[in-house]
Write an enzyme that holds these catalytic residues in place. Structure first.
Site: not given
Length: 273
Positions: A2-3, A51, A165, A251
């Protein structure tokens, strides 16, 4: 993952299904909200902020959620089988007579007064998909610390809201620099072009879950570097490298050593994975 674009689309689908309707079911499965019942209240709107998701209901209340790495909201028609995951992963259920929104694996779920929303989203920088997107302010914030690595500056939601990311890695590739290059070392004009590209990509992807950054007609080539460790770069054929922790939740940074200039890890950098 999810971004900002995923959250925007999730909010739109939840808003279309719930807004303007009374809740006939409310089940918040986190200890501090276990006794909370929103049944009988109308959903006013579902708004994305970076977000974050803000589900506003009658009575001046907002259900705040954040998807982070693998959270998700799924919307189902009445009577439709829920397929988002096993029952023990469900954290929230909001149902109307016609639709049900089910939140899976939500790491953040809070109920607060709507007037207090700034306590959870007030720190965010310009929202790439927000109605108040401010390009100049986003550039100023990203460039405010010249010594900071580009990847860190892009991920900092206080600079601009919505980049995660995946976009961090893809934007660095498109700018032809590594994520570890200090922002102050970017060539003139690159910060502006990079942030304009970020805005363009999120806008292009906000209506679909199959995110695409690669400009190619091949459906299997959606991303340039993210998740493509050891595979050849679409531009130069050099194997994509990655660096990060051993935990999949870390990440990880992906980059092409043939196309991207700038510092990169030596110890611990990997060609596989």
């Amino acid at each position: 993952m999810p971004e900002g674009d995923t959250v925007w689309l999730t909010a739109r689908r939840m808003h279309s299904a719930l807004a303007g309707h009374l809740l006939t079911r409310s089940d918040l499965r986190v200890p501090r909200l276990a006794t909370t019942d929103l049944t009988g209240r109308a959903v006013l709107d579902v708004t994305p902020r970076g977000k974050h998701l803000l589900t506003r209901v009658e009575g001046g209340l907002t259900l705040h959620s954040h998807l982070r790495m693998d959270g998700a909201w799924h919307v189902y028609a009445a009577g439709e089988r829920w397929r988002g995951g096993p029952g023990h992963q469900i954290r929230a259920v909001l149902g109307t007579a016609e639709h049900t929104a089910v939140g899976y694996r939500l790491p953040v779920l809070d109920l607060l007064r709507t007037v207090d929303e700034p306590t959870v989203v007030g720190h965010l920088g310009p929202d790439l998909l927000g109605p108040d997107w401010d390009f100049e302010e986003a550039v100023r914030r990203v460039c405010a610390d010249p010594a900071r690595p580009l990847g860190e500056a892009l991920l900092d939601q206080r600079n601009l809201a919505g980049i995660g990311n995946v976009y961090k890695c893809e934007l660095a590739f498109l700018a032809r620099v590594t994520p570890w290059l200090p922002v102050g070392d970017l060539p003139p004009g690159v910060p502006e072009r990079l942030i304009a590209t970020a805005h363009r990509l999120l806008e292009a992807n906000k209506d679909r879950f199959d995110r695409r950054t690669a400009t190619t007609s091949r459906p299997d080539r959606r991303l340039y570097v993210y998740g493509r460790a050891q595979q050849p770069c679409y531009r130069c054929g050099t194997p994509i490298r990655w660096d990060g922790g051993d935990d999949v939740r870390d990440r990880v940074s992906y980059w092409c050593p043939g196309c991207q200039t700038g510092p990169a890890p030596r110890d611990g950098s990997r060609t596989g994975g």
